[in-house]
Design an enzyme around this catalytic site. Structure first.
Site, PDB file in Angstrom:
ATOM      1  N   ASP A  93      62.781  39.218  51.858  1.00 63.94           N
ATOM      2  CA  ASP A  93      61.796  38.351  51.246  1.00 63.94           C
ATOM      3  C   ASP A  93      61.650  38.802  49.793  1.00 63.94           C
ATOM      4  O   ASP A  93      62.000  39.928  49.433  1.00 63.94           O
ATOM      5  CB  ASP A  93      60.456  38.427  51.999  1.00 63.94           C
ATOM      6  CG  ASP A  93      59.544  37.259  51.614  1.00 63.94           C
ATOM      7  OD1 ASP A  93      58.462  37.149  52.189  1.00 63.94           O
ATOM      8  OD2 ASP A  93      59.933  36.462  50.724  1.00 63.94           O
ATOM      9  N   GLY A  95      59.083  39.177  47.582  1.00 69.59           N
ATOM     10  CA  GLY A  95      58.056  40.041  47.022  1.00 69.59           C
ATOM     11  C   GLY A  95      56.806  39.340  46.582  1.00 69.59           C
ATOM     12  O   GLY A  95      55.741  39.946  46.537  1.00 69.59           O
ATOM     13  N   GLY A 217      54.125  29.144  52.512  1.00 77.62           N
ATOM     14  CA  GLY A 217      52.731  28.729  52.399  1.00 77.62           C
ATOM     15  C   GLY A 217      52.055  28.475  53.722  1.00 77.62           C
ATOM     16  O   GLY A 217      50.964  27.910  53.787  1.00 77.62           O
ATOM     17  N   ASP A 267      60.547  34.604  61.331  1.00 76.90           N
ATOM     18  CA  ASP A 267      60.342  36.063  61.304  1.00 76.90           C
ATOM     19  C   ASP A 267      58.855  36.318  61.497  1.00 76.90           C
ATOM     20  O   ASP A 267      58.031  35.488  61.056  1.00 76.90           O
ATOM     21  CB  ASP A 267      60.769  36.640  59.947  1.00 76.90           C
ATOM     22  CG  ASP A 267      59.624  36.557  58.937  1.00 76.90           C
ATOM     23  OD1 ASP A 267      59.495  35.503  58.296  1.00 76.90           O
ATOM     24  OD2 ASP A 267      58.832  37.527  58.820  1.00 76.90           O
ATOM     25  N   CYS A 305      61.561  40.781  83.812  1.00 71.32           N
ATOM     26  CA  CYS A 305      62.334  41.208  82.643  1.00 71.32           C
ATOM     27  C   CYS A 305      63.315  42.295  83.045  1.00 71.32           C
ATOM     28  O   CYS A 305      62.971  43.195  83.813  1.00 71.32           O
ATOM     29  CB  CYS A 305      61.387  41.746  81.565  1.00 71.32           C
ATOM     30  SG  CYS A 305      62.238  42.336  80.085  1.00 71.32           S
ATOM     31  N   CYS A 307      64.853  44.358  80.841  1.00 70.01           N
ATOM     32  CA  CYS A 307      65.110  45.228  79.683  1.00 70.01           C
ATOM     33  C   CYS A 307      64.970  46.693  80.096  1.00 70.01           C
ATOM     34  O   CYS A 307      64.454  47.014  81.169  1.00 70.01           O
ATOM     35  CB  CYS A 307      64.151  44.897  78.548  1.00 70.01           C
ATOM     36  SG  CYS A 307      62.554  45.720  78.618  1.00 70.01           S
ATOM     37  N   CYS A 310      61.453  47.723  81.231  1.00 73.61           N
ATOM     38  CA  CYS A 310      60.995  47.168  82.511  1.00 73.61           C
ATOM     39  C   CYS A 310      61.806  47.679  83.699  1.00 73.61           C
ATOM     40  O   CYS A 310      61.327  47.682  84.828  1.00 73.61           O
ATOM     41  CB  CYS A 310      61.031  45.643  82.452  1.00 73.61           C
ATOM     42  SG  CYS A 310      59.878  45.021  81.223  1.00 73.61           S
ATOM     43  N   HIS A 336      60.507  46.166  74.421  1.00 70.19           N
ATOM     44  CA  HIS A 336      60.305  45.047  75.359  1.00 70.19           C
ATOM     45  C   HIS A 336      59.873  43.779  74.619  1.00 70.19           C
ATOM     46  O   HIS A 336      60.386  42.685  74.866  1.00 70.19           O
ATOM     47  CB  HIS A 336      59.237  45.390  76.401  1.00 70.19           C
ATOM     48  CG  HIS A 336      58.787  44.156  77.125  1.00 70.19           C
ATOM     49  ND1 HIS A 336      59.507  43.579  78.162  1.00 70.19           N
ATOM     50  CD2 HIS A 336      57.738  43.332  76.892  1.00 70.19           C
ATOM     51  CE1 HIS A 336      58.916  42.464  78.551  1.00 70.19           C
ATOM     52  NE2 HIS A 336      57.850  42.282  77.795  1.00 70.19           N
TER      53      HIS A 336
END
Ligand code: E48
Ligand code: ZN
Length: 373
Positions: A93, A95, A217, A267, A305, A307, A310, A336
């Site tokens: 990004d 700044g 914005g 993001d 899940c 992962c 988990c 997770h």
């Protein structure tokens, strides 16, 4: 070409798109959620773990790296990819927004933004040229134009003069960009919550031929309905053959609603930030694992899940670590939450392939928001 978007298909049920973004550091399937690594690290995660969960692009921040360690240090290290040992894609990004959300004593002029470092208090200055110089030094695959994100709420005259300046600043960014063949520059559409200003800003920013466009914005405290309306006024004016990036979003519902309105990239610090205070996103909804009710709950965080967290640890153990402020606990909840959002986006991409995103959204919301915390 530094960044090239390939539109694969548009969902027949909604305005959602399936695509791929080709960069010098690999290909990214869209819609995509990008984990935020502000200071050249996705907090508590190693690059290997980010790859393990399937992340192909992460964010870093010009403002933060300019202040610390300095873009000259990162450049001397060989750029951000080398510095942080991440060989997949990076987006930085520009700044502007961070100056507003972090520093006080700031002043905007046509030239740029004067502010005091939120770390040392020293007076600093960032112009469109300076932002691009820093981003060229950092070497991210996708860099963002230096813009102003008006506060919410902001009156119409302010939003209009600010967006006109953001357009003039974009032209200065294009001029200053020294590595367009390696780093794709995205423009950022502003216009606040005003339909006609959003449409005019979209026309201004897309009059500059760029590899992608962001919708700025938003996610600045406005009600979600206003954000969705702003999207509906903006995405139809953005070229279909370029990716659209909604900055700073977000929560599971906002991600899916954004995809349905034609957004390809997202993001947000949400999943990593809430993980650090023991709040997790699970298939049954938000689960605050630090709550006393989990003290003797030896079941997995999310039974649906698969992962690492988990499969290997219980809610009781996670609660214990978070309460004791053990770093390993933050790592497990962060891992997770990111895994959960990346899987959600995988499900969204599959639903678009099958032209059934609206059904997918309804089923997901029923499960996720139907239940209590
Ligand atoms: C949603 C959630 C959890 O995200 C948190 C906190 C408050 O919102 C966030 C996220 N929203 C957000 N909107 C943005 C708009 C712009 C923009 O117009 N221009 C440029 N260059 N960058 C932007 C980055 C943005 N991030 O912004 C900060 C203040 C960085 O913290 C984030 O609430
Ligand atoms: Zn999990």
């Amino acid at each position: 070409m530094a960044v090239h978007y390939e539109l694969i298909k548009t969902c027949k049920q909604t305005g959602a798109r399936l695509g791929r973004i080709h960069t010098l550091h690999g290909t990214i399937e869209t819609p995509v959620f990008m984990p935020v690594g502000t200071l050249a690290t996705v907090k508590t995660m190693s690059p290997e773990e980010l790859k393990e969960i399937g992340s192909r692009i992460i964010l870093a921040n010009t403002y933060h790296l300019f202040l610390r360690p300095g873009h000259d240090v990162v450049e001397e290290a060989g750029g951000l990819h080398r510095f942080m040992n991440w060989d997949r894609a990076i987006l930085t990004d520009s700044g502007g927004f961070q100056v507003f959300s972090l520093s006080d004593l700031r002043k905007i002029t046509e030239e740029g933004v004067s502010f005091r470092s939120h770390l040392s208090g020293e007076p600093l200055f960032i112009s469109p040229e300076k932002s691009i110089e820093i981003q060229n030094s950092l070497g991210a695959d996708i860099i963002m134009a230096f813009d102003e994100c008006p506060p919410y709420p902001a009156d119409r005259d302010y939003v209009r003069s600010s967006m006109d300046r953001t357009y003039r600043w974009l032209q200065r960014c294009v001029e200053a960009h020294r590595r367009p063949e390696e780093q794709g520059l995205f423009g950022i559409v502003q216009g606040g919550m005003y339909r006609d200003l959003r449409e005019e800003s979209a026309r201004q920013i897309t009059s500059v031929d760029l590899p992608g466009y962001a919708i700025g914005g938003l996610s600045v405290g406005e009600p979600k309905e206003l954000m969705y309306e702003a999207l509906e006024h903006t995405t139809p004016l953005l070229p279909k053959e370029k990716p659209r990036y909604l900055m700073g979003v977000g929560s599971p519902d906002a991600l899916v609603e954004g995809v349905m309105r034609g957004v390809d990239m997202f993001d947000c610090v949400l999943p990593t930030r809430i993980a650090r205070n023991g709040t997790t996103m699970t298939s049954q909804g938000r689960l605050v694992v630090r709550n006393a009710r989990y003290a003797r709950d030896f079941s997995p965080l999310d039974p649906e899940c698969d992962c690492y967290t988990c499969r290997n640890y219980s809610r009781a153990y996670l609660r214990h670590l978070i309460k004791a402020d053990e770093t390993f606990g933050l790592r497990l909840t962060t891992y997770h939450n990111l895994y959960f959002l990346l899987r959600l986006m995988e499900g969204v991409r599959e639903a678009i392939r099958q032209d059934r995103l609206r059904d997918y959204r309804n089923a997901f919301f029923e499960k996720y928001y139907g239940s209590v915390e």
